[in-house]
Design a protein around this motif. Structure first.
Motif, PDB file in Angstrom:
ATOM      1  N   ASP A 138       0.826  -1.199   0.000  1.00  0.00           N
ATOM      2  CA  ASP A 138       0.000   0.000   0.000  1.00  0.00           C
ATOM      3  C   ASP A 138       0.867   1.258   0.000  1.00  0.00           C
ATOM      4  N   ALA A 139       2.013   1.221   0.696  1.00  0.00           N
ATOM      5  CA  ALA A 139       2.900   2.382   0.755  1.00  0.00           C
ATOM      6  C   ALA A 139       3.474   2.703  -0.622  1.00  0.00           C
ATOM      7  N   ILE A 140       3.852   1.671  -1.369  1.00  0.00           N
ATOM      8  CA  ILE A 140       4.402   1.881  -2.714  1.00  0.00           C
ATOM      9  C   ILE A 140       3.325   2.447  -3.635  1.00  0.00           C
ATOM     10  N   ARG A 151       2.731  10.575  -7.160  1.00  0.00           N
ATOM     11  CA  ARG A 151       3.433  10.958  -8.389  1.00  0.00           C
ATOM     12  C   ARG A 151       2.453  11.158  -9.541  1.00  0.00           C
ATOM     13  N   ILE A 152       1.425  10.312  -9.617  1.00  0.00           N
ATOM     14  CA  ILE A 152       0.396  10.442 -10.654  1.00  0.00           C
ATOM     15  C   ILE A 152      -0.351  11.758 -10.470  1.00  0.00           C
ATOM     16  N   LYS A 153      -0.739  12.055  -9.224  1.00  0.00           N
ATOM     17  CA  LYS A 153      -1.437  13.317  -8.936  1.00  0.00           C
ATOM     18  C   LYS A 153      -0.596  14.504  -9.387  1.00  0.00           C
ATOM     19  N   GLN A 154       0.715  14.430  -9.149  1.00  0.00           N
ATOM     20  CA  GLN A 154       1.605  15.520  -9.539  1.00  0.00           C
ATOM     21  C   GLN A 154       1.645  15.679 -11.061  1.00  0.00           C
ATOM     22  N   GLU A 155       1.765  14.574 -11.801  1.00  0.00           N
ATOM     23  CA  GLU A 155       1.776  14.634 -13.276  1.00  0.00           C
ATOM     24  C   GLU A 155       0.483  15.262 -13.796  1.00  0.00           C
ATOM     25  N   VAL A 156      -0.638  14.815 -13.244  1.00  0.00           N
ATOM     26  CA  VAL A 156      -1.946  15.280 -13.697  1.00  0.00           C
ATOM     27  C   VAL A 156      -2.132  16.761 -13.345  1.00  0.00           C
ATOM     28  N   ALA A 157      -1.595  17.192 -12.199  1.00  0.00           N
ATOM     29  CA  ALA A 157      -1.727  18.589 -11.776  1.00  0.00           C
ATOM     30  C   ALA A 157      -0.819  19.521 -12.587  1.00  0.00           C
ATOM     31  N   GLU A 158       0.365  19.027 -12.969  1.00  0.00           N
ATOM     32  CA  GLU A 158       1.351  19.884 -13.631  1.00  0.00           C
ATOM     33  C   GLU A 158       1.197  19.960 -15.142  1.00  0.00           C
ATOM     34  N   ASN A 159       0.388  19.092 -15.732  1.00  0.00           N
ATOM     35  CA  ASN A 159       0.237  19.042 -17.189  1.00  0.00           C
ATOM     36  C   ASN A 159      -1.242  19.113 -17.556  1.00  0.00           C
ATOM     37  N   ASP A 160      -1.570  19.964 -18.527  1.00  0.00           N
ATOM     38  CA  ASP A 160      -2.975  20.104 -18.930  1.00  0.00           C
ATOM     39  C   ASP A 160      -3.537  18.802 -19.495  1.00  0.00           C
ATOM     40  N   VAL A 161      -2.726  18.095 -20.277  1.00  0.00           N
ATOM     41  CA  VAL A 161      -3.161  16.837 -20.884  1.00  0.00           C
ATOM     42  C   VAL A 161      -2.080  15.791 -20.629  1.00  0.00           C
ATOM     43  N   VAL A 162      -2.476  14.679 -20.024  1.00  0.00           N
ATOM     44  CA  VAL A 162      -1.543  13.585 -19.727  1.00  0.00           C
ATOM     45  C   VAL A 162      -2.134  12.289 -20.251  1.00  0.00           C
ATOM     46  N   LEU A 163      -1.307  11.528 -20.948  1.00  0.00           N
ATOM     47  CA  LEU A 163      -1.701  10.202 -21.421  1.00  0.00           C
ATOM     48  C   LEU A 163      -0.787   9.176 -20.766  1.00  0.00           C
ATOM     49  N   TYR A 176       0.567  17.326 -25.239  1.00  0.00           N
ATOM     50  CA  TYR A 176       0.314  16.452 -24.083  1.00  0.00           C
ATOM     51  C   TYR A 176       1.602  15.807 -23.620  1.00  0.00           C
ATOM     52  N   LYS A 177       1.541  15.311 -22.390  1.00  0.00           N
ATOM     53  CA  LYS A 177       2.665  14.565 -21.844  1.00  0.00           C
ATOM     54  C   LYS A 177       2.302  13.086 -21.852  1.00  0.00           C
ATOM     55  N   GLY A 178       3.144  12.291 -22.451  1.00  0.00           N
ATOM     56  CA  GLY A 178       2.981  10.842 -22.411  1.00  0.00           C
ATOM     57  C   GLY A 178       3.800  10.273 -21.269  1.00  0.00           C
ATOM     58  N   VAL A 179       3.186   9.422 -20.467  1.00  0.00           N
ATOM     59  CA  VAL A 179       3.880   8.753 -19.373  1.00  0.00           C
ATOM     60  C   VAL A 179       3.913   7.268 -19.704  1.00  0.00           C
ATOM     61  N   ASN A 180       5.113   6.739 -19.885  1.00  0.00           N
ATOM     62  CA  ASN A 180       5.292   5.339 -20.262  1.00  0.00           C
ATOM     63  C   ASN A 180       5.193   4.449 -19.028  1.00  0.00           C
ATOM     64  N   GLU A 185       0.519   0.185 -11.989  1.00  0.00           N
ATOM     65  CA  GLU A 185      -0.525  -0.311 -11.090  1.00  0.00           C
ATOM     66  C   GLU A 185      -1.271   0.835 -10.404  1.00  0.00           C
ATOM     67  N   GLY A 186      -0.523   1.869 -10.040  1.00  0.00           N
ATOM     68  CA  GLY A 186      -1.128   2.993  -9.322  1.00  0.00           C
ATOM     69  C   GLY A 186      -2.162   3.736 -10.135  1.00  0.00           C
ATOM     70  N   VAL A 187      -1.907   3.898 -11.438  1.00  0.00           N
ATOM     71  CA  VAL A 187      -2.835   4.658 -12.269  1.00  0.00           C
ATOM     72  C   VAL A 187      -4.179   3.931 -12.397  1.00  0.00           C
ATOM     73  N   LYS A 188      -4.144   2.617 -12.348  1.00  0.00           N
ATOM     74  CA  LYS A 188      -5.396   1.842 -12.404  1.00  0.00           C
ATOM     75  C   LYS A 188      -6.243   2.112 -11.168  1.00  0.00           C
ATOM     76  N   GLN A 189      -5.595   2.232 -10.009  1.00  0.00           N
ATOM     77  CA  GLN A 189      -6.325   2.530  -8.772  1.00  0.00           C
ATOM     78  C   GLN A 189      -6.732   3.998  -8.716  1.00  0.00           C
ATOM     79  N   TYR A 190      -5.859   4.877  -9.199  1.00  0.00           N
ATOM     80  CA  TYR A 190      -6.113   6.311  -9.143  1.00  0.00           C
ATOM     81  C   TYR A 190      -7.438   6.663  -9.830  1.00  0.00           C
ATOM     82  N   ALA A 191      -7.649   6.101 -11.005  1.00  0.00           N
ATOM     83  CA  ALA A 191      -8.870   6.398 -11.760  1.00  0.00           C
ATOM     84  C   ALA A 191      -9.952   5.356 -11.545  1.00  0.00           C
TER      85      ALA A 191
END
Length: 118
Positions: A3-5, A12-24, A52-56, A65-71
């Motif tokens: 859970d900590a990881i 980190r996902i929240k930061q990417e989404v907050a700092e970039n208008d469009v993130v994929l 947009y910013k692409g995040v690989n 894994e985190g992005v699946k839980q985030y959304a």
């Protein structure tokens, strides 16, 4: 994954989404997608000339894994506009075909090429 990881990855996902208008969040990069679905969304964004910013996610299992839980969305790619989750490949494709995606970018103040006015 602990859970900590996942929690750190979500920060980190929240930061990417907050700092970039469009993130994929995608498999691969905008110039070299490594999955057909990611490639379709990248192609749509490229056609519309949306910056947009692409995040690989293939480079970082925690983000993958985190992005699946985030959304609360089980698949990748995932598109975010101005901090809001828009959808995955099928939703983006349908929104593109209907013109709704262009309208969403415009209403969010994101530069977009509108081929309907060409």
């Amino acid at each position: 994954m602990s859970d900590a990881i996942i929690s750190t990855a979500i920060d980190r996902i929240k930061q990417e989404v907050a700092e970039n208008d469009v993130v994929l969040f995608m498999k691969g990069t905008p110039n070299f997608p490594q999955c057909g679905f990611s490639g379709q969304v990248a192609k749509i964004l490229g056609f519309l000339e949306v910056p947009y910013k692409g995040v690989n996610v293939l480079e970082d299992g925690e983000i993958r894994e985190g992005v699946k839980q985030y959304a609360n969305w089980p698949t990748i790619p995932q598109l975010y506009v101005k901090g809001e989750f828009v959808g995955g490949c099928d939703i983006i494709r349908e929104m593109f075909e209907s013109g709704e995606l262009i309208d969403q970018f415009k209403s969010a103040g994101v530069p977009v090429k509108d081929p309907r006015k060409a």
